[in-house]
Design an enzyme around this catalytic site. Structure first.
Site, PDB file in Angstrom:
ATOM      1  N   ASP A   2       0.847  -1.201   0.000  1.00 52.65           N
ATOM      2  CA  ASP A   2       0.000   0.000   0.000  1.00 52.65           C
ATOM      3  C   ASP A   2       0.881   1.249   0.000  1.00 52.65           C
ATOM      4  OD1 ASP A   2       0.864  -0.105   2.614  1.00 52.65           O
ATOM      5  OD2 ASP A   2      -1.111   0.234   3.518  1.00 52.65           O
ATOM      6  N   SER A   3       2.211   1.040   0.049  1.00 54.51           N
ATOM      7  CA  SER A   3       3.140   2.153  -0.181  1.00 54.51           C
ATOM      8  C   SER A   3       2.903   2.770  -1.554  1.00 54.51           C
ATOM      9  CB  SER A   3       4.596   1.675  -0.054  1.00 54.51           C
ATOM     10  OG  SER A   3       4.824   0.523  -0.846  1.00 54.51           O
ATOM     11  N   ASP A  61      -1.056  -6.396  -0.257  1.00 52.86           N
ATOM     12  CA  ASP A  61      -0.936  -5.719   1.039  1.00 52.86           C
ATOM     13  C   ASP A  61      -2.304  -5.155   1.429  1.00 52.86           C
ATOM     14  OD1 ASP A  61       0.477  -4.823   3.197  1.00 52.86           O
ATOM     15  OD2 ASP A  61       1.265  -3.029   2.199  1.00 52.86           O
ATOM     16  N   LYS A 113      -0.719  -9.665   3.128  1.00 49.17           N
ATOM     17  CA  LYS A 113       0.040  -9.196   4.301  1.00 49.17           C
ATOM     18  C   LYS A 113      -0.808  -8.191   5.073  1.00 49.17           C
ATOM     19  CE  LYS A 113       3.407  -5.910   3.971  1.00 49.17           C
ATOM     20  NZ  LYS A 113       2.868  -4.877   4.873  1.00 49.17           N
ATOM     21  N   GLU A 117      -0.730  -5.588   8.783  1.00 45.32           N
ATOM     22  CA  GLU A 117       0.097  -5.018   9.847  1.00 45.32           C
ATOM     23  C   GLU A 117      -0.500  -5.331  11.213  1.00 45.32           C
ATOM     24  OE1 GLU A 117       0.711  -0.842   9.111  1.00 45.32           O
ATOM     25  OE2 GLU A 117       1.398  -1.181   7.052  1.00 45.32           O
ATOM     26  N   GLU A 168       9.973  -4.786   9.999  1.00 46.90           N
ATOM     27  CA  GLU A 168      10.411  -3.533   9.377  1.00 46.90           C
ATOM     28  C   GLU A 168      11.056  -2.637  10.431  1.00 46.90           C
ATOM     29  OE1 GLU A 168       7.470  -1.407   7.073  1.00 46.90           O
ATOM     30  OE2 GLU A 168       8.779   0.345   6.858  1.00 46.90           O
TER      31      GLU A 168
HETATM   32  O1  KIV Z   1       3.360  -0.994   1.658  1.00 48.36           O
HETATM   33  C1  KIV Z   1       4.498  -1.458   1.673  1.00 48.36           C
HETATM   34  O2  KIV Z   1       5.269  -1.392   0.705  1.00 48.36           O
HETATM   35  C2  KIV Z   1       4.916  -2.112   2.890  1.00 48.36           C
HETATM   36  C3  KIV Z   1       6.376  -2.081   3.143  1.00 48.36           C
HETATM   37  C4  KIV Z   1       6.730  -0.798   3.803  1.00 48.36           C
HETATM   38  C5  KIV Z   1       6.781  -3.233   3.928  1.00 48.36           C
HETATM   39  O3  KIV Z   1       4.136  -2.535   3.659  1.00 48.36           O
END
Ligand code: KIV
Length: 284
Positions: free
Chosen positions: A48-49, A87, A117, A119, A186
């Site tokens: 989600d970056s 993500d 993934k 968090e 991270e």
């Molecule tokens: O969104 C992303 O790219 C991530 C990384 C910072 C691990 O979650």
């Protein structure tokens, strides 16, 4: 050339057993996914970056499930064989276990992901367990978790003190016990990452800025090629100055258009004389 085999959970755990580090990168679009696949990358994260690297937001929080699905579909088209991780964006899993399962399911059915993934630590263990029970491989994410950057006091090292480090260790155990097949650490200290990796029984530990002792490494693609204009995290290694090359190319284009040196003869097409004459007559 022999065709690349699909990366599976078996491939990843075999690498761990044989002590071969796993390579993992973020990716958000088709051409980059194509190149990553050609390079033999093991895992791809559509993070989600992308809210920051691709959409220009100041954080990851505005990213929606629809944003994620669209980019993940493009990445899958470019990289059919790599292990693809979707993500889970902000509020796509926090509200409830059911929300989490539904969002994870979209990544699998609409975007062809291999896993998702999310968090968070022990407080997200029931979400992880629900997703895994639905037959979807899940990866946890501890340490600096960007969706909670505000609560964590910004984008900074996590687990430097013994108390906070112990909490991250306990969170890792809780995620493993809930069925997460991997955990991303991270920005935690290298010694904490090593301890968690040594204590993992059936869980792959991946490092982003957390040192060399995990089972593999993750980098943000835009950081490794100087493609994010706002900042470069200290932990990221620049493997090539693609941003600089692109900027120089763009400046050359602007100046060549201005001084008429672009286009050259090889950059456009002509028309036979007789066709051109006939065209002109049609206009009379
Ligand atoms: O969104 C992303 O790219 C991530 C990384 C910072 C691990 O979650």
């Amino acid at each position: 050339m022999t065709e690349r085999k699909k990366v599976t959970l078996g491939t990843l755990f075999k690498k761990v057993a044989e002590g071969e580090p796993i390579s993992w990168l973020t990716c958000y679009d088709y051409p980059t996914a194509y190149f990553q696949e050609q390079a033999g990358i093991d895992m791809i994260l559509v993070g989600d970056s992308l809210g920051m690297t691709m959409l220009g937001y100041d954080s990851t929080l505005p990213v929606t499930m629809d944003d994620m699905i669209r980019h993940t579909q493009a990445v899958r088209r470019g990289a059919p064989k790599a292990w693809l991780v979707g993500d889970m964006p902000y509020m796509s899993y926090q509200p409830s276990v059911e929300t989490a399962i539904r969002s994870a399911g979209r990544f699998m059915s609409e975007a062809g992901c291999d896993s998702v993934k999310l968090e968070g630590g022990a407080e997200m263990a029931d979400r992880v367990a629900g997703i895994v029970a639905a037959g979807i491989p899940a990866i946890g994410h501890l340490g600096l978790t960007p969706q909670s950057a505000s609560a964590l006091g910004g984008f900074r090292l996590q687990g430097k003190g013994a108390l906070q480090a112990k909490k991250i260790l306990d969170d890792a155990k809780a995620l493993e016990q809930s069925g997460a097949f991997a955990i991303l650490l991270e920005l935690v200290p290298d010694r904490l990452c090593k301890l968690i990796t040594e204590r993992a029984e059936n869980c792959i530990i991946m490092s982003l800025g957390s040192g060399p002792d995990a089972h593999g490494q993750l980098l943000i693609y835009h950081d490794m090629f100087g493609l994010y204009p706002k900042f470069k995290p200290r932990m990221a290694k620049v493997f090539g100055e693609a941003g600089k090359v692109i900027l120089e190319g763009l400046q050359s284009y602007v100046s060549e258009v201005k001084d008429h040196s672009f286009p050259q003869r090889e950059n456009y097409f002509g028309m036979p004389d007789e066709e051109y004459e006939e065209l002109l007559q049609m206009l009379d």
